[in-house]
Design a protein around this motif. Structure first.
Motif, PDB file in Angstrom:
ATOM      1  N   GLU A  32     -14.703  11.217 -78.606  1.00  0.00           N
ATOM      2  CA  GLU A  32     -14.027  10.003 -77.740  1.00  0.00           C
ATOM      3  C   GLU A  32     -14.048   9.052 -78.822  1.00  0.00           C
ATOM      4  O   GLU A  32     -12.954   8.074 -78.667  1.00  0.00           O
ATOM      5  N   TYR A  33     -14.764   8.511 -79.698  1.00  0.00           N
ATOM      6  CA  TYR A  33     -14.833   7.753 -80.682  1.00  0.00           C
ATOM      7  C   TYR A  33     -13.789   7.826 -81.636  1.00  0.00           C
ATOM      8  O   TYR A  33     -13.010   7.043 -82.048  1.00  0.00           O
ATOM      9  N   LEU A  34     -13.801   8.930 -82.194  1.00  0.00           N
ATOM     10  CA  LEU A  34     -12.832   9.404 -83.186  1.00  0.00           C
ATOM     11  C   LEU A  34     -11.465   9.214 -82.805  1.00  0.00           C
ATOM     12  O   LEU A  34     -10.702   8.610 -83.510  1.00  0.00           O
ATOM     13  N   ARG A  35     -11.005   9.880 -81.784  1.00  0.00           N
ATOM     14  CA  ARG A  35      -9.739   9.668 -81.370  1.00  0.00           C
ATOM     15  C   ARG A  35      -8.978   8.282 -81.034  1.00  0.00           C
ATOM     16  O   ARG A  35      -8.057   8.152 -80.903  1.00  0.00           O
ATOM     17  N   ARG A  41      -5.432   8.310 -85.793  1.00  0.00           N
ATOM     18  CA  ARG A  41      -4.140   8.497 -85.191  1.00  0.00           C
ATOM     19  C   ARG A  41      -2.802   8.559 -86.043  1.00  0.00           C
ATOM     20  O   ARG A  41      -2.009   9.285 -85.744  1.00  0.00           O
ATOM     21  N   LEU A  42      -3.013   7.967 -87.129  1.00  0.00           N
ATOM     22  CA  LEU A  42      -1.849   7.680 -87.955  1.00  0.00           C
ATOM     23  C   LEU A  42      -1.930   8.972 -88.769  1.00  0.00           C
ATOM     24  O   LEU A  42      -0.760   9.684 -88.930  1.00  0.00           O
ATOM     25  N   ASP A  43      -2.904   9.591 -88.909  1.00  0.00           N
ATOM     26  CA  ASP A  43      -3.009  10.928 -90.017  1.00  0.00           C
ATOM     27  C   ASP A  43      -2.564  12.075 -88.847  1.00  0.00           C
ATOM     28  O   ASP A  43      -1.872  13.022 -89.208  1.00  0.00           O
ATOM     29  N   TRP A  44      -2.706  11.891 -87.514  1.00  0.00           N
ATOM     30  CA  TRP A  44      -2.212  12.867 -86.652  1.00  0.00           C
ATOM     31  C   TRP A  44      -0.861  12.841 -86.642  1.00  0.00           C
ATOM     32  O   TRP A  44      -0.025  13.814 -86.303  1.00  0.00           O
ATOM     33  N   LEU A  45      -0.223  11.761 -86.526  1.00  0.00           N
ATOM     34  CA  LEU A  45       1.200  11.691 -86.649  1.00  0.00           C
ATOM     35  C   LEU A  45       1.904  12.106 -87.618  1.00  0.00           C
ATOM     36  O   LEU A  45       2.977  12.815 -87.528  1.00  0.00           O
ATOM     37  N   ALA A  65      -4.609  12.035 -78.058  1.00  0.00           N
ATOM     38  CA  ALA A  65      -4.104  11.841 -76.532  1.00  0.00           C
ATOM     39  C   ALA A  65      -5.030  12.748 -75.748  1.00  0.00           C
ATOM     40  O   ALA A  65      -5.044  12.210 -74.477  1.00  0.00           O
ATOM     41  N   LEU A  66      -5.816  13.634 -76.059  1.00  0.00           N
ATOM     42  CA  LEU A  66      -6.503  14.432 -75.141  1.00  0.00           C
ATOM     43  C   LEU A  66      -7.827  13.879 -75.248  1.00  0.00           C
ATOM     44  O   LEU A  66      -8.649  13.688 -76.309  1.00  0.00           O
ATOM     45  N   ASP A  67      -8.382  13.753 -74.071  1.00  0.00           N
ATOM     46  CA  ASP A  67      -9.671  13.162 -73.995  1.00  0.00           C
ATOM     47  C   ASP A  67     -10.757  14.482 -74.125  1.00  0.00           C
ATOM     48  O   ASP A  67     -10.207  15.599 -73.908  1.00  0.00           O
ATOM     49  N   ALA A  68     -12.216  14.265 -74.061  1.00  0.00           N
ATOM     50  CA  ALA A  68     -13.097  15.318 -74.140  1.00  0.00           C
ATOM     51  C   ALA A  68     -13.049  16.314 -73.116  1.00  0.00           C
ATOM     52  O   ALA A  68     -13.580  17.412 -73.377  1.00  0.00           O
ATOM     53  N   ARG A  69     -12.358  16.174 -72.237  1.00  0.00           N
ATOM     54  CA  ARG A  69     -12.373  17.344 -71.217  1.00  0.00           C
ATOM     55  C   ARG A  69     -11.131  18.288 -71.335  1.00  0.00           C
ATOM     56  O   ARG A  69     -11.285  19.426 -71.245  1.00  0.00           O
ATOM     57  N   ALA A 241     -18.242   0.375 -84.613  1.00  0.00           N
ATOM     58  CA  ALA A 241     -19.144   1.027 -85.566  1.00  0.00           C
ATOM     59  C   ALA A 241     -18.965   2.370 -85.393  1.00  0.00           C
ATOM     60  O   ALA A 241     -18.696   3.244 -86.293  1.00  0.00           O
ATOM     61  N   LEU A 242     -19.054   3.125 -84.279  1.00  0.00           N
ATOM     62  CA  LEU A 242     -18.834   4.335 -83.743  1.00  0.00           C
ATOM     63  C   LEU A 242     -17.506   4.836 -84.171  1.00  0.00           C
ATOM     64  O   LEU A 242     -17.346   6.003 -84.847  1.00  0.00           O
ATOM     65  N   MET A 243     -16.536   4.234 -83.734  1.00  0.00           N
ATOM     66  CA  MET A 243     -14.996   4.491 -84.098  1.00  0.00           C
ATOM     67  C   MET A 243     -15.005   4.502 -85.480  1.00  0.00           C
ATOM     68  O   MET A 243     -14.126   5.548 -86.081  1.00  0.00           O
TER      69      MET A 243
END
Length: 259
Positions: A32-35, A41-45, A65-69, A241-243
Motif C-alpha cells: 500500500e505504501y510502495l504503490r 509509478r513511473l517505473d511501472w509506466l 493501480a491495484l490495492d492490496a485486495r 517515510a514509509l512510502m
C-alpha cells in the motif's frame, strides 16, 4: 498541470474507503505504501529497466493501480509469511495430502517469475505458499519455513494457520465472521495512508485533519502548538517515510541507502 496519478487519490476523504487496510498484514501494508510512490509509478509506466523491480524489493513490477485486495506483489527476498510446500519424499501411510479446493478462502495462483505461488485469503487471515515442482493435488506434502537464530514468536501463529491445510474443521474459514475491534496499530496505518493520499494531492495540514478527525474537532483545537496539529504532522511525515523506503521493514526487506 495536475499530477496524472491524482486520480488514484481523489477519494482520500471518505474513511470508509480505507477500512480494508485495518486487516492487512506486513507484506500487504508494504505494498500500500510502495504503490503510492511516484518514482515507483513511473517505473511501472516505463517498464524498460531490467533491474527496476529489484530496486523496489520485488521479483516483478506490480500494477500500482491495484490495492492490496487485488495485487500480488512478489517480494524478494520472501517475507517469513511465505511457506514453501514440497512433495513428501517419505510419507507415512496416514500422511495428509495437498487438496487445493479444501484450502479455505479466496485463492489466487500467481507465477512470480521463479515459481508458482498460492495466496489464500479469508477474513483475518492470509496464507502465502511457494509451491515446489511436482506438488499436485493428492500428494503428501511437507512445508518449510525460514530458520532463525532465536525462537520466533511469529511462527506460532503461522503454524496455527497452517493447520488449515489439513482441513481441520475447527480452523476452517467460517461463513460469517465477527471481526475484532481494530487495534491502535491498525488505526495508525489507516490514518497514515489517508493522510499520505491527501498530501499527495496537495491538501493542507488543516484539510488533512478535517478529513481524518472532522471539521468540529479541528475548529476546537487547531493552533500552532495544538496536539491535533502535531498529530497530523506526524502522520504525514510517517506516511512519506514509509512510502520513500520505510515500507521495506514491513515486508522484511533489507534497508537501502536511498530510495
Amino acid at each position: 498541470m495536475a499530477d496524472p496519478s491524482a486520480e488514484h487519490y481523489e477519494h482520500w476523504y471518505p474513511t470508509a474507503a480505507y477500512l480494508y487496510t485495518l486487516h492487512l498484514d506486513g507484506p500487504a501494508l508494504a505494498w500500500e505504501y510502495l504503490r503510492r510512490n511516484p518514482d515507483y509509478r513511473l517505473d511501472w509506466l516505463r517498464r524498460r529497466r531490467p533491474d527496476a523491480a529489484e530496486r523496489w524489493g520485488l521479483r516483478l513490477l506490480e500494477d500500482p493501480a491495484l490495492d492490496a485486495r487485488d495485487a500480488h506483489p512478489a517480494w524478494f527476498p520472501d517475507h517469513d509469511a511465505v511457506v514453501q510446500l514440497y512433495p513428501d519424499a517419505d510419507p507415512p501411510p496416514d500422511a495428509v495430502v495437498f487438496e487445493f479446493w479444501r484450502i479455505p478462502g479466496t485463492k489466487h495462483l500467481i507465477h512470480d517469475g521463479k515459481r508458482l505461488v498460492l495466496v489464500a485469503r479469508w477474513p483475518g487471515c492470509c496464507l502465502r505458499f511457494a509451491l515446489a515442482p511436482g506438488l499436485v493435488d493428492g500428494t503428501a506434502y511437507a512445508y518449510a519455513i525460514r530458520a532463525c537464530a532465536v525462537p520466533c514468536i511469529r511462527y506460532h501463529a503461522l503454524i496455527a494457520q497452517l493447520n488449515t491445510l489439513a482441513g481441520l474443521p475447527e480452523v476452517a474459514a467460517p461463513v460469517v465472521t465477527t471481526r475484532p475491534r481494530p487495534s491502535a496499530a491498525a488505526l495508525l496505518e489507516l490514518h497514515t495512508l489517508q493522510a499520505l493520499d491527501a498530501t499527495l494531492v496537495g491538501a493542507s495540514l488543516r484539510e488533512v485533519a478535517e478529513g481524518l478527525f472532522g471539521v468540529d474537532a479541528v475548529a476546537a483545537d487547531w493552533h500552532k502548538d495544538s496536539a491535533l496539529r502535531a498529530r497530523v504532522r506526524r502522520l504525514v511525515r510517517r506516511g512519506e517515510a514509509l512510502m520513500r523506503g520505510g515500507y521495506r521493514s514491513l515486508a522484511q526487506l533489507p534497508p537501502v541507502a536511498s530510495q
